[in-house]
Design a protein around this motif. Structure first.
Motif, PDB file in Angstrom:
ATOM      1  N   ARG A 113      39.079  57.459  34.113  1.00 49.68           N
ATOM      2  CA  ARG A 113      40.443  56.978  33.832  1.00 49.68           C
ATOM      3  C   ARG A 113      39.513  55.437  34.635  1.00 49.68           C
ATOM      4  O   ARG A 113      38.752  55.051  35.202  1.00 49.68           O
ATOM      5  CB  ARG A 113      41.158  57.288  34.968  1.00 49.68           C
ATOM      6  N   PRO A 114      39.791  53.665  33.846  1.00 49.50           N
ATOM      7  CA  PRO A 114      39.193  52.754  34.582  1.00 49.50           C
ATOM      8  C   PRO A 114      40.004  52.120  35.675  1.00 49.50           C
ATOM      9  O   PRO A 114      41.216  53.179  35.467  1.00 49.50           O
ATOM     10  CB  PRO A 114      39.786  51.644  33.089  1.00 49.50           C
ATOM     11  N   ARG A 115      39.674  51.771  36.314  1.00 48.90           N
ATOM     12  CA  ARG A 115      40.327  51.047  37.700  1.00 48.90           C
ATOM     13  C   ARG A 115      39.998  49.582  37.848  1.00 48.90           C
ATOM     14  O   ARG A 115      39.195  49.224  37.496  1.00 48.90           O
ATOM     15  CB  ARG A 115      39.729  51.843  39.053  1.00 48.90           C
ATOM     16  N   THR A 116      41.232  48.758  36.972  1.00 49.40           N
ATOM     17  CA  THR A 116      40.574  47.916  36.681  1.00 49.40           C
ATOM     18  C   THR A 116      40.625  46.836  37.501  1.00 49.40           C
ATOM     19  O   THR A 116      41.834  47.425  38.064  1.00 49.40           O
ATOM     20  CB  THR A 116      41.731  47.330  35.281  1.00 49.40           C
ATOM     21  N   VAL A 117      40.183  45.686  37.763  1.00 51.21           N
ATOM     22  CA  VAL A 117      40.954  44.805  38.552  1.00 51.21           C
ATOM     23  C   VAL A 117      40.821  42.931  37.655  1.00 51.21           C
ATOM     24  O   VAL A 117      40.112  43.043  37.110  1.00 51.21           O
ATOM     25  CB  VAL A 117      39.618  43.921  39.529  1.00 51.21           C
ATOM     26  N   TYR A 118      41.721  42.841  37.770  1.00 52.41           N
ATOM     27  CA  TYR A 118      42.341  41.674  37.308  1.00 52.41           C
ATOM     28  C   TYR A 118      43.075  40.299  38.157  1.00 52.41           C
ATOM     29  O   TYR A 118      44.001  40.819  38.988  1.00 52.41           O
ATOM     30  CB  TYR A 118      43.313  41.754  36.024  1.00 52.41           C
ATOM     31  N   ALA A 119      42.425  39.228  38.219  1.00 52.77           N
ATOM     32  CA  ALA A 119      42.406  38.390  39.345  1.00 52.77           C
ATOM     33  C   ALA A 119      43.033  36.824  38.613  1.00 52.77           C
ATOM     34  O   ALA A 119      42.695  36.444  37.730  1.00 52.77           O
ATOM     35  CB  ALA A 119      41.562  38.364  40.257  1.00 52.77           C
ATOM     36  N   ASP A 120      44.164  36.280  38.715  1.00 51.99           N
ATOM     37  CA  ASP A 120      44.455  34.558  37.851  1.00 51.99           C
ATOM     38  C   ASP A 120      45.326  34.299  39.795  1.00 51.99           C
ATOM     39  O   ASP A 120      45.098  35.106  40.909  1.00 51.99           O
ATOM     40  CB  ASP A 120      45.337  34.848  37.162  1.00 51.99           C
ATOM     41  N   GLU A 121      45.683  32.925  39.012  1.00 55.87           N
ATOM     42  CA  GLU A 121      46.039  31.968  40.259  1.00 55.87           C
ATOM     43  C   GLU A 121      47.612  32.643  41.197  1.00 55.87           C
ATOM     44  O   GLU A 121      48.015  32.114  42.650  1.00 55.87           O
ATOM     45  CB  GLU A 121      46.723  30.727  39.655  1.00 55.87           C
ATOM     46  N   ALA A 122      48.236  33.713  40.325  1.00 54.81           N
ATOM     47  CA  ALA A 122      49.337  34.537  41.033  1.00 54.81           C
ATOM     48  C   ALA A 122      48.832  34.877  42.740  1.00 54.81           C
ATOM     49  O   ALA A 122      49.607  35.287  43.636  1.00 54.81           O
ATOM     50  CB  ALA A 122      49.843  35.794  40.234  1.00 54.81           C
ATOM     51  N   ASP A 123      47.336  35.663  43.125  1.00 50.41           N
ATOM     52  CA  ASP A 123      46.752  36.201  44.199  1.00 50.41           C
ATOM     53  C   ASP A 123      45.532  35.712  44.147  1.00 50.41           C
ATOM     54  O   ASP A 123      44.520  36.591  44.095  1.00 50.41           O
ATOM     55  CB  ASP A 123      46.683  38.167  43.257  1.00 50.41           C
TER      56      ASP A 123
END
Lengths: 289, 289
Positions: B216-226
């Protein structure tokens, strides 16, 4: 994955090229394309629609409903809503209407033929707005979002689902396959769209005046452990989508038929023995302040 | 993200290049690198370790424990296990030991200095095997997995976590930034590793004789909300990792200092206003039949 606006009633023997309806729709309007959209929507319904729950009685706008591929899932998950489904293509709208009549005959749906940038509804007409695979086709997605915000009541939410073809990677790795995917992105850019839009949802929604913008990837990863997903997504959704631009890519001088076919053949290995495939959709929810 | 084997006790003023310990470790062995591994492990612990639960009393092998960045999280989540932690680097092992002594003083850990391909343990010595960011550094990961399968009892599980740098995409898009990421992949390939290994976990585990392989992929997605995730992952983990190969990339003739720095500057925009960043790890669990 870039569908969402339209598909015509053409017979299958008509070439799979642009219609005179909305010639810039990168995927064309053939019956093959309509079938692809149906396969895709069914395979992805749970992944994409999970978490979208509107209270009964909510006034919901689906902007760019296309042939209704997502509409029927939206209605299945939210049977009590009062839906307005809008699309630029009268032909697509007719197909969506037929699909909903068949699959959700009791649903409360108003159909609107028109451009989402110039909807005739008063300000704050809707409690929620939903759009799926639409922004990627707009030359100015921020303007589209701002126009939708106008018809959304303060405190109402917008839900946006988009793909991002830059998220596609696969095993075995293949430069020829990668170039073939890039042709799709390039053609979509020439048509005024953006096949890499998913990653931009946060800044776009922010620029359009929405607040509490929350974006999450919704990832499809397929390998031999799930042959149905390999078939339904890798082969019949993604590879089929890339394959559908063959004639346009050749006509645009991006590739030759031989190179294109080699790229597709190598891409198909991701759906073969030992192959793997990854694609990320993005789902955003934001609030009209 | 390719760490996992070692980091030395060097002072910060020593150049951030390869040590004489295991010169092929693509990220080098400086204290800056050790700090990066710590930042990364803490930011990612929940994402990567969720779901890894071993019954108390289980005999668990961590192969390639490196400086113990993952070891402490493994022990925190599984306080009752009997862990054997092995690494090729005596220096790394000493650091891991110190870290565990400080953070998990009551843990039952046996330390083993040696090569995972030639572990001196009898067949079927362990109930479970765990490895994180290790396969990507091996010239023949299938052989490594097969060697680990020997020491795993029938019915026991192996858990493997790897990154895949081909999963990195970002906004704003930048060819210069992309080339800079590619330098890291190329250097790792020259060192005999594979920075794109995550996507290959299913076929590799299958080839090594494991069954019921689930990836399974374990994805990191980061934007200004965090902002904390942007800082902890985009900037201090991913950009820092790419930046760490600057001297090697220049020495290998892949780039110039100016081009490299421009690529890093453009990559950093993904951590700036309106920027977004996506990266997928892969976590596999499989069974020794």
């Amino acid at each position: 994955m870039t569908p969402g606006t339209a598909a015509s009633e053409r017979p299958d023997d008509r070439p799979d090229d642009h219609s005179d309806d909305h010639p810039d729709y990168v995927h064309g309007y053939s019956r093959t394309e309509a079938r692809r959209l149906g396969d895709q929507a069914d395979t992805l319904a749970d992944l994409l629609h999970a978490g979208t729950a509107y209270p009964a009685g909510s006034r919901v706008l689906e902007a760019g409903c296309g042939v209704g591929a997502q509409t029927v899932h939206l209605l299945a998950a939210n049977p009590g809503i009062r839906l307005t489904a809008a699309d630029l293509s009268a032909e697509s709208l007719a197909r969506a209407r037929a699909r909903v009549a068949e699959q959700a005959p009791a649903a409360d749906v108003t159909w609107h033929h028109g451009d989402l940038h110039r909807l005739p509804f008063p300000d704050a007409s809707f409690d929620h707005v939903f759009l799926c695979f639409v922004l990627e086709h707009l030359p100015d997605p921020t303007a589209g979002l701002a126009a939708l915000r106008r018809v959304l009541r303060p405190g109402g939410t917008i839900t946006v689902i988009e793909g991002d073809h830059g998220s596609a990677f696969f095993h075995p790795e293949s430069p020829a396959a990668r170039r073939t995917v890039d042709h799709l992105v390039r053609l979509q850019a020439r048509a005024g769209g953006d096949g890499l839009l998913g990653r931009r949802l946060h800044p776009l929604l922010t620029a359009a005046g929405f607040t509490r913008v929350s974006v999450r990837p919704r990832t499809v990863y397929a390998d031999e452990a799930d042959p149905a997903l390999v078939e339904g997504f890798t082969r019949r959704t993604f590879v089929a989508m890339v394959e559908s631009v063959r004639a346009d890519a050749v006509a645009a001088g991006l590739t030759t038929p031989e190179d294109f076919d080699r790229g597709i053949a190598e891409l198909r290995r991701a759906a073969g023995p030992g192959g793997t495939f990854h694609y990320a959709f993005f789902k955003a929810v934001a609030v009209n302040p």
